[in-house]
Motif scaffolding. Structure first.
Motif, PDB file in Angstrom:
ATOM      1  N   THR A 187       0.833  -1.206   0.000  1.00 56.67           N
ATOM      2  CA  THR A 187       0.000   0.000   0.000  1.00 56.67           C
ATOM      3  C   THR A 187       0.864   1.250   0.000  1.00 56.67           C
ATOM      4  O   THR A 187       0.563   2.230  -0.705  1.00 56.67           O
ATOM      5  CB  THR A 187      -0.946   0.008   1.220  1.00 56.67           C
ATOM      6  OG1 THR A 187      -1.796  -1.140   1.155  1.00 56.67           O
ATOM      7  CG2 THR A 187      -1.815   1.257   1.226  1.00 56.67           C
ATOM      8  N   ALA A 191       0.837   4.096  -2.926  1.00 56.64           N
ATOM      9  CA  ALA A 191       0.591   5.495  -2.566  1.00 56.64           C
ATOM     10  C   ALA A 191       1.747   6.390  -3.011  1.00 56.64           C
ATOM     11  O   ALA A 191       1.530   7.462  -3.585  1.00 56.64           O
ATOM     12  CB  ALA A 191       0.362   5.610  -1.067  1.00 56.64           C
ATOM     13  N   GLY A 194       1.900   7.309  -6.537  1.00 56.94           N
ATOM     14  CA  GLY A 194       0.971   8.361  -6.908  1.00 56.94           C
ATOM     15  C   GLY A 194       1.630   9.711  -7.092  1.00 56.94           C
ATOM     16  O   GLY A 194       1.049  10.606  -7.720  1.00 56.94           O
ATOM     17  N   ASN A 255      -5.347  12.495  -7.723  1.00 54.83           N
ATOM     18  CA  ASN A 255      -5.393  11.043  -7.903  1.00 54.83           C
ATOM     19  C   ASN A 255      -5.577  10.635  -9.359  1.00 54.83           C
ATOM     20  O   ASN A 255      -5.927   9.490  -9.651  1.00 54.83           O
ATOM     21  CB  ASN A 255      -6.504  10.431  -7.043  1.00 54.83           C
ATOM     22  CG  ASN A 255      -7.886  10.949  -7.417  1.00 54.83           C
ATOM     23  OD1 ASN A 255      -8.014  12.027  -7.982  1.00 54.83           O
ATOM     24  ND2 ASN A 255      -8.922  10.183  -7.105  1.00 54.83           N
ATOM     25  N   PHE A 258      -3.895   7.362 -10.796  1.00 58.86           N
ATOM     26  CA  PHE A 258      -4.552   6.058 -10.641  1.00 58.86           C
ATOM     27  C   PHE A 258      -5.682   5.881 -11.651  1.00 58.86           C
ATOM     28  O   PHE A 258      -5.896   4.779 -12.164  1.00 58.86           O
ATOM     29  CB  PHE A 258      -5.064   5.908  -9.207  1.00 58.86           C
ATOM     30  CG  PHE A 258      -3.977   6.036  -8.179  1.00 58.86           C
ATOM     31  CD1 PHE A 258      -3.063   5.014  -7.991  1.00 58.86           C
ATOM     32  CD2 PHE A 258      -3.833   7.194  -7.432  1.00 58.86           C
ATOM     33  CE1 PHE A 258      -2.032   5.126  -7.068  1.00 58.86           C
ATOM     34  CE2 PHE A 258      -2.817   7.325  -6.505  1.00 58.86           C
ATOM     35  CZ  PHE A 258      -1.913   6.292  -6.332  1.00 58.86           C
ATOM     36  N   THR A 283      -6.333  -1.644  -4.644  1.00 54.23           N
ATOM     37  CA  THR A 283      -5.847  -0.410  -4.026  1.00 54.23           C
ATOM     38  C   THR A 283      -5.811   0.719  -5.045  1.00 54.23           C
ATOM     39  O   THR A 283      -6.175   1.865  -4.737  1.00 54.23           O
ATOM     40  CB  THR A 283      -4.450  -0.624  -3.417  1.00 54.23           C
ATOM     41  OG1 THR A 283      -4.488  -1.730  -2.514  1.00 54.23           O
ATOM     42  CG2 THR A 283      -3.982   0.618  -2.672  1.00 54.23           C
ATOM     43  N   PHE A 287      -7.874   4.276  -4.693  1.00 57.45           N
ATOM     44  CA  PHE A 287      -7.254   5.596  -4.800  1.00 57.45           C
ATOM     45  C   PHE A 287      -7.803   6.373  -6.000  1.00 57.45           C
ATOM     46  O   PHE A 287      -7.926   7.605  -5.949  1.00 57.45           O
ATOM     47  CB  PHE A 287      -5.737   5.478  -4.909  1.00 57.45           C
ATOM     48  CG  PHE A 287      -5.057   4.957  -3.663  1.00 57.45           C
ATOM     49  CD1 PHE A 287      -5.721   4.909  -2.449  1.00 57.45           C
ATOM     50  CD2 PHE A 287      -3.742   4.513  -3.707  1.00 57.45           C
ATOM     51  CE1 PHE A 287      -5.095   4.433  -1.298  1.00 57.45           C
ATOM     52  CE2 PHE A 287      -3.103   4.043  -2.574  1.00 57.45           C
ATOM     53  CZ  PHE A 287      -3.787   4.004  -1.365  1.00 57.45           C
ATOM     54  N   LYS A 291      -9.892  10.525  -3.676  1.00 60.58           N
ATOM     55  CA  LYS A 291      -8.669  11.310  -3.515  1.00 60.58           C
ATOM     56  C   LYS A 291      -8.223  11.361  -2.060  1.00 60.58           C
ATOM     57  O   LYS A 291      -7.027  11.320  -1.760  1.00 60.58           O
ATOM     58  CB  LYS A 291      -8.887  12.722  -4.048  1.00 60.58           C
ATOM     59  CG  LYS A 291      -7.666  13.638  -3.894  1.00 60.58           C
ATOM     60  CD  LYS A 291      -7.960  15.060  -4.304  1.00 60.58           C
ATOM     61  CE  LYS A 291      -6.747  15.955  -4.083  1.00 60.58           C
ATOM     62  NZ  LYS A 291      -7.017  17.372  -4.399  1.00 60.58           N
ATOM     63  N   PHE A 294      -6.389   8.272  -1.009  1.00 62.06           N
ATOM     64  CA  PHE A 294      -5.030   8.335  -1.531  1.00 62.06           C
ATOM     65  C   PHE A 294      -4.166   9.252  -0.677  1.00 62.06           C
ATOM     66  O   PHE A 294      -3.043   8.890  -0.288  1.00 62.06           O
ATOM     67  CB  PHE A 294      -5.044   8.825  -2.985  1.00 62.06           C
ATOM     68  CG  PHE A 294      -3.730   9.381  -3.460  1.00 62.06           C
ATOM     69  CD1 PHE A 294      -2.555   8.642  -3.333  1.00 62.06           C
ATOM     70  CD2 PHE A 294      -3.657  10.648  -4.029  1.00 62.06           C
ATOM     71  CE1 PHE A 294      -1.325   9.160  -3.772  1.00 62.06           C
ATOM     72  CE2 PHE A 294      -2.446  11.172  -4.458  1.00 62.06           C
ATOM     73  CZ  PHE A 294      -1.280  10.435  -4.321  1.00 62.06           C
ATOM     74  N   GLU A 295      -4.684  10.428  -0.351  1.00 62.71           N
ATOM     75  CA  GLU A 295      -3.883  11.385   0.409  1.00 62.71           C
ATOM     76  C   GLU A 295      -3.534  10.852   1.798  1.00 62.71           C
ATOM     77  O   GLU A 295      -2.411  11.040   2.267  1.00 62.71           O
ATOM     78  CB  GLU A 295      -4.623  12.720   0.517  1.00 62.71           C
ATOM     79  CG  GLU A 295      -4.688  13.472  -0.809  1.00 62.71           C
ATOM     80  CD  GLU A 295      -5.331  14.836  -0.670  1.00 62.71           C
ATOM     81  OE1 GLU A 295      -5.977  15.087   0.370  1.00 62.71           O
ATOM     82  OE2 GLU A 295      -5.174  15.655  -1.596  1.00 62.71           O
ATOM     83  N   PHE A 298      -0.890   8.315   1.319  1.00 66.18           N
ATOM     84  CA  PHE A 298       0.359   8.948   0.899  1.00 66.18           C
ATOM     85  C   PHE A 298       1.085   9.566   2.089  1.00 66.18           C
ATOM     86  O   PHE A 298       2.310   9.410   2.231  1.00 66.18           O
ATOM     87  CB  PHE A 298       0.092  10.019  -0.159  1.00 66.18           C
ATOM     88  CG  PHE A 298       1.344  10.683  -0.657  1.00 66.18           C
ATOM     89  CD1 PHE A 298       2.101  10.094  -1.658  1.00 66.18           C
ATOM     90  CD2 PHE A 298       1.789  11.884  -0.105  1.00 66.18           C
ATOM     91  CE1 PHE A 298       3.284  10.690  -2.103  1.00 66.18           C
ATOM     92  CE2 PHE A 298       2.957  12.485  -0.537  1.00 66.18           C
ATOM     93  CZ  PHE A 298       3.708  11.884  -1.548  1.00 66.18           C
TER      94      PHE A 298
END
Length: 326
Positions: A187, A191, A194, A255, A258, A283, A287, A291, A294-295, A298
């Motif tokens: 993961t 991330a 990204g 994002n 992705f 995953t 993402f 968004k 994802f953040e 990340f």
């Protein structure tokens, strides 16, 4: 015997789960008494550089990643070569690092040291970590608290880079193995990938995907996208021409990367493998559709990245010039 085995297993679980001694000493308020305004100083310096060129963002983020993955987050990537030492930055895997990333750190360092209270108190490694956060935020990405307290490394050699950085041709297994060696999960890997949403690459790094035998292209690549890339990277083009890795929103930390993978628009084989492989696809889909998910992932991942191989105590020092050893 069973009790001894159980105790051994408990010991292994506990020790493997602990951060490195250096990482454990990082903290958010590290410069509270020595340079309390360091975050504002670095933020202002990065913003000034950002106003000059957007390349500040991908260049600084990539510099941080390349630094941490080789000898740990110790600013060894910034050391310049000398007649007696070919430094890390001059390894072929680092030659494509944009000069704006280095310049961002150098200007932020100069701004920090211009404050008499802060002079020679803040490491280049910490300045790079802060500048990375600030660059991401300037591009519309998440802001986050940065753990501080890294020392600058005492060595930098080109040969130390060998086998340490992910390659454009890597499979998911190869990526997972490399990231796991630094305590990062699948993961985390997805991330951090990204960040390619604001990245760029050069034609020679992916030309093998768009120029297959018999005028073919990589079957996992969107045909329209491949045709666009051929237009920007003809066979006789300068291989150092830069191409945005996110063709949709290259100046926004979002994002879209992705979403592009879902459409077969990953620039590298390593990018597209994240969607092509069933283990990582869920995953990517999460993402792509969220968004904020994802953040959150990340921020978790880049915080963990910032703990990799950090130097503390006598393991390092604070450089007066980020490009030279003291």
């Amino acid at each position: 015997m069973a009790k001894e085995l159980l105790l051994l297993l408990i010991f292994l679980v506990l020790t493997l789960g602990l951060p490195s001694p250096g990482a454990a000493q990082l903290r958010y308020n590290y410069y509270a008494s020595t340079c309390p305004n360091v975050e504002n100083i670095v933020r202002n310096a990065v913003a000034a550089k950002f106003r000059q060129t957007f390349v500040t963002v991908p260049a600084t983020v990539r510099l941080f990643f390349h630094d941490c993955f080789v000898q740990g987050c110790d600013a060894s990537i910034i050391i310049a070569s000398t007649p007696s030492n070919r430094a890390e930055k001059d390894n072929p895997d680092n030659l494509s690092l944009a000069g704006d990333g280095f310049d961002t750190v150098m200007k932020a360092k100069a701004a920090v040291d211009a404050d008499p209270k802060c002079r020679n108190m803040v490491s280049c490694a910490d300045i790079l970590a802060l500048a990375t956060r600030d660059a991401i935020a300037l591009a519309g990405g998440p802001s986050y608290a940065v753990e501080l307290g890294r020392k600058d490394g005492l060595s930098s050699t080109a040969q130390s880079v060998a086998g340490k950085l992910p390659q454009p041709t890597f499979s998911l297994d190869q990526l997972n193995s490399l990231f796991a060696s630094h305590g990062l999960t699948q993961t985390d890997l997805i991330a951090l990938s990204g960040a390619h949403t604001v990245g760029f690459s050069h034609c020679n790094r992916f030309s093998s995907r768009i120029y297959k035998p018999n005028n073919g292209v990589d079957p996992s690549m969107n045909r329209t996208y491949a045709a666009q890339l051929r237009g920007m990277c003809p066979t006789n083009v300068d291989p150092t021409i830069a191409i945005n890795m996110d063709p949709e929103t290259p100046k926004s930390f979002d994002n879209a990367y992705f979403q592009n993978l879902q459409r077969g628009m990953g620039l590298f084989t390593s990018d597209q493998s994240l969607f092509a492989d069933r283990r990582s696809r869920p995953t990517v889909n999460t993402f792509a559709g969220n968004k904020f998910a994802f953040e959150r992932a990340f921020v978790t991942a880049i915080t963990k990245l910032g703990r990799v191989g950090v130097k503390t105590g006598q393991q390092g020092n604070i450089r007066r010039d980020c490009s030279m050893f003291n």
